[in-house]
Structure formats: C-alpha cells, structure tokens
Design a protein around this motif. Structure first.
Motif, PDB file in Angstrom:
ATOM      1  N   ILE A   1      30.275  56.700  -3.826  1.00 56.45           N
ATOM      2  CA  ILE A   1      29.836  56.770  -2.438  1.00 56.45           C
ATOM      3  C   ILE A   1      30.908  56.220  -1.508  1.00 56.45           C
ATOM      4  CG2 ILE A   1      28.163  55.899  -0.775  1.00 56.45           C
ATOM      5  CD1 ILE A   1      26.091  55.982  -2.965  1.00 56.45           C
ATOM      6  N   PHE A   2      31.600  55.156  -1.921  1.00 59.51           N
ATOM      7  CA  PHE A   2      32.622  54.535  -1.074  1.00 59.51           C
ATOM      8  C   PHE A   2      34.000  55.082  -1.450  1.00 59.51           C
ATOM      9  CE2 PHE A   2      29.301  51.183  -1.136  1.00 59.51           C
ATOM     10  CZ  PHE A   2      28.977  51.242   0.214  1.00 59.51           C
ATOM     11  N   LYS A   3      34.346  56.231  -0.910  1.00 61.25           N
ATOM     12  CA  LYS A   3      35.631  56.863  -1.178  1.00 61.25           C
ATOM     13  C   LYS A   3      36.738  56.088  -0.464  1.00 61.25           C
ATOM     14  CE  LYS A   3      37.702  61.447  -0.615  1.00 61.25           C
ATOM     15  NZ  LYS A   3      37.455  62.801  -0.063  1.00 61.25           N
TER      16      LYS A   3
ATOM     17  N   SER B   1      34.916  54.444   7.790  1.00 61.91           N
ATOM     18  CA  SER B   1      34.077  53.341   8.263  1.00 61.91           C
ATOM     19  C   SER B   1      34.650  51.995   7.849  1.00 61.91           C
ATOM     20  CB  SER B   1      32.662  53.484   7.676  1.00 61.91           C
ATOM     21  OG  SER B   1      32.116  54.750   7.973  1.00 61.91           O
TER      22      SER B   1
ATOM     23  N   ASN C   1      32.896  57.252   4.148  1.00 60.15           N
ATOM     24  CA  ASN C   1      31.542  57.643   3.789  1.00 60.15           C
ATOM     25  C   ASN C   1      31.503  59.174   3.773  1.00 60.15           C
ATOM     26  OD1 ASN C   1      28.834  57.676   3.297  1.00 60.15           O
ATOM     27  ND2 ASN C   1      28.247  56.606   5.151  1.00 60.15           N
TER      28      ASN C   1
ATOM     29  N   GLU D   1      33.343  63.709   6.196  1.00 57.14           N
ATOM     30  CA  GLU D   1      33.842  62.365   5.920  1.00 57.14           C
ATOM     31  C   GLU D   1      33.839  61.519   7.188  1.00 57.14           C
ATOM     32  OE1 GLU D   1      37.632  62.586   3.998  1.00 57.14           O
ATOM     33  OE2 GLU D   1      36.786  63.521   2.194  1.00 57.14           O
TER      34      GLU D   1
ATOM     35  N   LYS E   1      32.803  52.697  12.982  1.00 54.91           N
ATOM     36  CA  LYS E   1      33.873  53.657  12.745  1.00 54.91           C
ATOM     37  C   LYS E   1      35.215  52.934  12.659  1.00 54.91           C
ATOM     38  CE  LYS E   1      35.944  57.667  14.996  1.00 54.91           C
ATOM     39  NZ  LYS E   1      35.886  58.543  16.181  1.00 54.91           N
TER      40      LYS E   1
ATOM     41  N   TYR F   1      36.288  52.055   4.117  1.00 48.51           N
ATOM     42  CA  TYR F   1      36.000  53.106   3.153  1.00 48.51           C
ATOM     43  C   TYR F   1      35.727  54.400   3.921  1.00 48.51           C
ATOM     44  CZ  TYR F   1      31.266  51.923   4.600  1.00 48.51           C
ATOM     45  OH  TYR F   1      30.152  51.672   5.360  1.00 48.51           O
TER      46      TYR F   1
ATOM     47  N   THR G   1      29.277  62.648   3.312  1.00 52.08           N
ATOM     48  CA  THR G   1      27.921  63.191   3.314  1.00 52.08           C
ATOM     49  C   THR G   1      27.769  64.231   2.211  1.00 52.08           C
ATOM     50  OG1 THR G   1      28.460  64.955   4.873  1.00 52.08           O
ATOM     51  CG2 THR G   1      27.759  62.838   5.814  1.00 52.08           C
TER      52      THR G   1
ATOM     53  N   LEU H   1      37.929  53.137  -0.882  1.00 47.52           N
ATOM     54  CA  LEU H   1      37.545  51.762  -0.575  1.00 47.52           C
ATOM     55  C   LEU H   1      38.762  50.843  -0.589  1.00 47.52           C
ATOM     56  CD1 LEU H   1      35.224  49.625  -0.229  1.00 47.52           C
ATOM     57  CD2 LEU H   1      35.404  49.308  -2.689  1.00 47.52           C
TER      58      LEU H   1
END
Length: 81
Positions: A1-3, A40, A30, A37, A61, A28, A32, A5
C-alpha cells in the motif's frame, strides 16, 4: 500500500502537550485501486501513559507547506491531563 516509502524523520524524542513523546515523519505514494498515485507525507506523535499510549497523526500532500502548519496549530491546543 505504501509505495516508495521513505523515512523523512526517524523516531526521535520530543515533547507534546508537556509530556515526553516520540515523533516520526514518513513519505510515500498512496496508490488507488484504479492506479492513480498520490504522493503523501504523514507525521505521528506517540505519548506513552502507564499501560497505554496516545497516538496523534496527520497526513498531507507531499510538498504542501500548509498541511504541517495546520497539524502543528491543532497539536498546540492539545492538553493531556
């Protein structure tokens, strides 16, 4: 989920509402379910208390300068008794 990071600020000691606390910041991307993308950032403060702890956090953001200021202004009003 945390690409993608990354730890922007590793856990460090601080003070929150007059109590010893820990602080950290991560960044990271986020993603969907439909592949959009959203870069964040998130900040977290943890205040240990006896057998439990308080955890406060906020996200915004990446690159937003108002987000961290707004979170800080809210935390500045915090009172823990």
């Amino acid at each position: 989920i945390f690409k993608k990071l990354s730890i922007e600020q590793s856990p460090t000691e601080t003070v929150l509402a007059g109590h010893k606390a820990g602080y950290m910041k991560i960044s990271y991307v986020n993603v969907t379910q439909d592949g959009r993308e959203f870069p964040s950032s998130a900040e977290m403060w943890v205040v240990p208390r006896d057998k439990y702890f308080f955890m406060f956090g906020g996200g915004y953001k990446q690159g937003d300068t108002a987000g961290p200021q707004e979170i800080r202004s809210i935390l500045d009003t915090l009172s823990i008794k």
